[in-house]
Write a protein that holds these residues in place. Structure first.
Motif, PDB file in Angstrom:
ATOM      1  N   LYS A  57      10.033  -5.440   5.191  1.00 36.33           N
ATOM      2  CA  LYS A  57      11.036  -3.806   5.476  1.00 36.33           C
ATOM      3  C   LYS A  57      10.271  -3.223   6.578  1.00 36.33           C
ATOM      4  O   LYS A  57       8.774  -2.794   6.494  1.00 36.33           O
ATOM      5  N   GLY A  58      10.645  -2.795   7.530  1.00 30.03           N
ATOM      6  CA  GLY A  58      10.376  -1.930   8.724  1.00 30.03           C
ATOM      7  C   GLY A  58       9.425  -2.092   9.617  1.00 30.03           C
ATOM      8  O   GLY A  58       9.022  -1.882  10.695  1.00 30.03           O
ATOM      9  N   THR A  59       9.632  -4.103   9.762  1.00 25.73           N
ATOM     10  CA  THR A  59       8.678  -4.533  10.320  1.00 25.73           C
ATOM     11  C   THR A  59       8.765  -4.198  12.788  1.00 25.73           C
ATOM     12  O   THR A  59       8.446  -4.092  13.256  1.00 25.73           O
ATOM     13  N   LEU A  60      10.497  -4.523  12.611  1.00 22.42           N
ATOM     14  CA  LEU A  60      10.521  -4.402  13.469  1.00 22.42           C
ATOM     15  C   LEU A  60       9.667  -2.741  14.796  1.00 22.42           C
ATOM     16  O   LEU A  60       9.443  -3.450  16.326  1.00 22.42           O
ATOM     17  N   THR A  61      10.195  -1.431  14.109  1.00 28.47           N
ATOM     18  CA  THR A  61       9.322  -0.288  14.041  1.00 28.47           C
ATOM     19  C   THR A  61       7.666  -0.288  14.806  1.00 28.47           C
ATOM     20  O   THR A  61       7.231  -0.251  15.907  1.00 28.47           O
ATOM     21  N   PRO A  62       7.124  -0.895  13.746  1.00 24.04           N
ATOM     22  CA  PRO A  62       5.593  -1.631  14.096  1.00 24.04           C
ATOM     23  C   PRO A  62       5.358  -2.438  15.469  1.00 24.04           C
ATOM     24  O   PRO A  62       4.504  -2.658  15.915  1.00 24.04           O
ATOM     25  N   LEU A  63       5.975  -3.580  14.798  1.00 23.57           N
ATOM     26  CA  LEU A  63       5.436  -5.018  15.574  1.00 23.57           C
ATOM     27  C   LEU A  63       6.350  -4.536  17.390  1.00 23.57           C
ATOM     28  O   LEU A  63       5.313  -4.442  18.235  1.00 23.57           O
TER      29      LEU A  63
ATOM     30  N   ILE B 200       7.366   3.957   7.125  1.00 21.55           N
ATOM     31  CA  ILE B 200       6.758   4.203   5.894  1.00 21.55           C
ATOM     32  C   ILE B 200       8.595   4.943   5.473  1.00 21.55           C
ATOM     33  O   ILE B 200       8.871   4.477   3.741  1.00 21.55           O
ATOM     34  N   ARG B 201       9.716   5.168   6.128  1.00 17.48           N
ATOM     35  CA  ARG B 201      10.894   6.009   5.220  1.00 17.48           C
ATOM     36  C   ARG B 201      11.322   4.474   5.331  1.00 17.48           C
ATOM     37  O   ARG B 201      12.387   4.512   4.171  1.00 17.48           O
ATOM     38  N   LEU B 202      11.404   3.058   5.731  1.00 19.15           N
ATOM     39  CA  LEU B 202      11.552   1.778   5.294  1.00 19.15           C
ATOM     40  C   LEU B 202      11.334   1.944   4.506  1.00 19.15           C
ATOM     41  O   LEU B 202      12.395   0.889   3.300  1.00 19.15           O
ATOM     42  N   GLN B 203      10.313   1.531   4.303  1.00 20.35           N
ATOM     43  CA  GLN B 203       9.488   1.029   3.476  1.00 20.35           C
ATOM     44  C   GLN B 203       9.405   1.757   1.761  1.00 20.35           C
ATOM     45  O   GLN B 203       9.628   1.180   1.099  1.00 20.35           O
ATOM     46  N   THR B 204       9.389   2.338   1.826  1.00 21.88           N
ATOM     47  CA  THR B 204      10.285   3.450   0.695  1.00 21.88           C
ATOM     48  C   THR B 204      11.761   3.459   0.139  1.00 21.88           C
ATOM     49  O   THR B 204      11.242   3.724  -0.887  1.00 21.88           O
ATOM     50  N   GLN B 205      12.553   2.291   0.618  1.00 22.33           N
ATOM     51  CA  GLN B 205      13.471   2.416   0.045  1.00 22.33           C
ATOM     52  C   GLN B 205      14.348   1.597  -0.656  1.00 22.33           C
ATOM     53  O   GLN B 205      12.926   0.346   0.022  1.00 22.33           O
TER      54      GLN B 205
ATOM     55  N   LYS C  32       0.807  -1.021   0.074  1.00 23.10           N
ATOM     56  CA  LYS C  32      -0.032   0.247   0.295  1.00 23.10           C
ATOM     57  C   LYS C  32       0.766   1.238  -0.013  1.00 23.10           C
ATOM     58  O   LYS C  32       0.788   2.473  -0.497  1.00 23.10           O
ATOM     59  N   VAL C  33       1.989   1.362   1.158  1.00 25.05           N
ATOM     60  CA  VAL C  33       2.509   2.462   1.106  1.00 25.05           C
ATOM     61  C   VAL C  33       3.679   2.896  -0.459  1.00 25.05           C
ATOM     62  O   VAL C  33       3.777   4.102  -0.802  1.00 25.05           O
ATOM     63  N   ARG C  34       4.280   1.038  -0.602  1.00 24.81           N
ATOM     64  CA  ARG C  34       4.489   1.960  -1.981  1.00 24.81           C
ATOM     65  C   ARG C  34       3.980   2.045  -3.244  1.00 24.81           C
ATOM     66  O   ARG C  34       4.460   3.366  -4.467  1.00 24.81           O
ATOM     67  N   ILE C  35       2.919   1.820  -3.588  1.00 20.46           N
ATOM     68  CA  ILE C  35       1.899   2.591  -4.370  1.00 20.46           C
ATOM     69  C   ILE C  35       1.046   4.204  -3.756  1.00 20.46           C
ATOM     70  O   ILE C  35       1.190   4.796  -5.244  1.00 20.46           O
ATOM     71  N   GLN C  36       0.987   4.260  -2.598  1.00 19.75           N
ATOM     72  CA  GLN C  36       0.566   5.289  -2.450  1.00 19.75           C
ATOM     73  C   GLN C  36       2.143   6.914  -2.976  1.00 19.75           C
ATOM     74  O   GLN C  36       1.286   7.811  -3.029  1.00 19.75           O
TER      75      GLN C  36
END
Length: 298
Positions: free
Chosen positions: A74-80, A138-143, A42-46
């Protein structure tokens, strides 16, 4: 047995708030583990420039081909860690507000507007935590592949703080709070309304309802939430994915104008397919984990 405790005993439990937080944390962890691949898509598309992806499936294919299956996490640790805290706050505040309204009604049933207000209050509370956590994610997901700006969550925090202080870390908070206030209100209104309806229909207590029904109600609640606030989430994602060194957007109006000019009205619904696909399993897992943990600990 925990699932046969009288409601008055549950309400008077001196450890009720701590139990609500613990059960909410269980729900949050379940939500992240089930929903993260959908959220990354979702974030990649947005936030991607025009022409990067043709569809949700195109995101999936390119992620698998270029970055491998672990890219979906990607970025799972932070949200987990963070979403566990966020959902624990969300559920704890909602449960406290339910007790408040029940006392106000002299022990009587809550109205649908009261369910919405309880949920909305829980959303506004967790939005303060969700805002920076989602920004980091989001910063990590969009890398993508190639040189990366950030080595991990702590590196994101360090670089954002050095660049713009607390204000940059909390970028997008206004949209997050608006999204959470409306979305959580709709979310809990739908879930609680369906639970109460089923209890009356079957003459059962909340603890006696089957888990598959709670799964169904949780999934439907997820749909209601996202359909009520999706354009706000798109706006938030674009603000938080914007370059932190040379930002294009100085305000929400600039971000909204950019989205409309590049994609038209459809731009405010980019990524809704993976979001709705995620809504049912992620939110079903959230509510079932919460309810079952609550039954387990009493």
């Amino acid at each position: 047995m925990a699932d046969t405790l009288p409601q008055e005993d549950i309400d008077s439990d001196p450890y009720r708030a701590l139990k609500d937080i613990f059960c909410g944390t269980a729900g949050g962890i379940a939500q992240v583990l089930v929903g993260q691949p959908f959220d990354t898509t979702k974030v990649r598309i947005q936030s991607a420039p025009p022409g990067t992806y043709s569809s949700s499936w195109d995101v999936v294919k390119k992620l698998l081909a270029k970055e491998g299956p672990l890219a979906f996490y990607k970025g799972t640790l932070t949200p987990l860690i963070g979403i566990g805290a966020v959902v624990s706050v969300q559920f704890a505040v909602n449960e406290q507000m339910k007790r408040f309204f029940k006392a106000k009604n002299n022990g009587g049933e809550m109205t649908l507007p009261q369910f919405f207000m309880a949920g909305s209050a829980s959303g506004l509370a967790n939005g303060l935590i969700a805002g920076p956590i989602e920004h980091i994610r989001i910063r990590l997901q969009t890398q993508t592949t190639g040189p990366k700006d950030f080595a991990g969550p702590l590196d994101v925090i360090k670089k954002l703080y050095n660049r713009g202080g607390i204000r940059l870390l909390f970028k997008g908070l206004g949209a997050t709070e608006l999204r959470e206030g409306i979305g959580s209100g709709s979310y809990f209104l739908t879930y609680e309304g369906l639970v109460q309806r089923q209890m009356k229909k079957e003459g059962k207590t909340r603890q006696q309802l089957e888990s598959w029904k709670l799964c169904t109600f949780g999934g439907l609640s997820g749909y209601t939430m996202w359909l009520s606030i999706y354009p706000i989430d798109v706006l938030k994602s674009n603000m938080q994915a914007d370059s932190y060194k040379n930002p294009k957007f100085g305000s929400y109006s600039q971000a909204a104008k950019y989205i409309f000019q590049k994609f038209g009205a459809r731009g405010f619904f980019k990524g809704i397919v993976p979001t709705l696909l995620r809504a049912a399993p992620a939110n079903a897992a959230t509510f079932v984990a919460f309810e079952e943990t609550m039954r387990l600990i009493g």
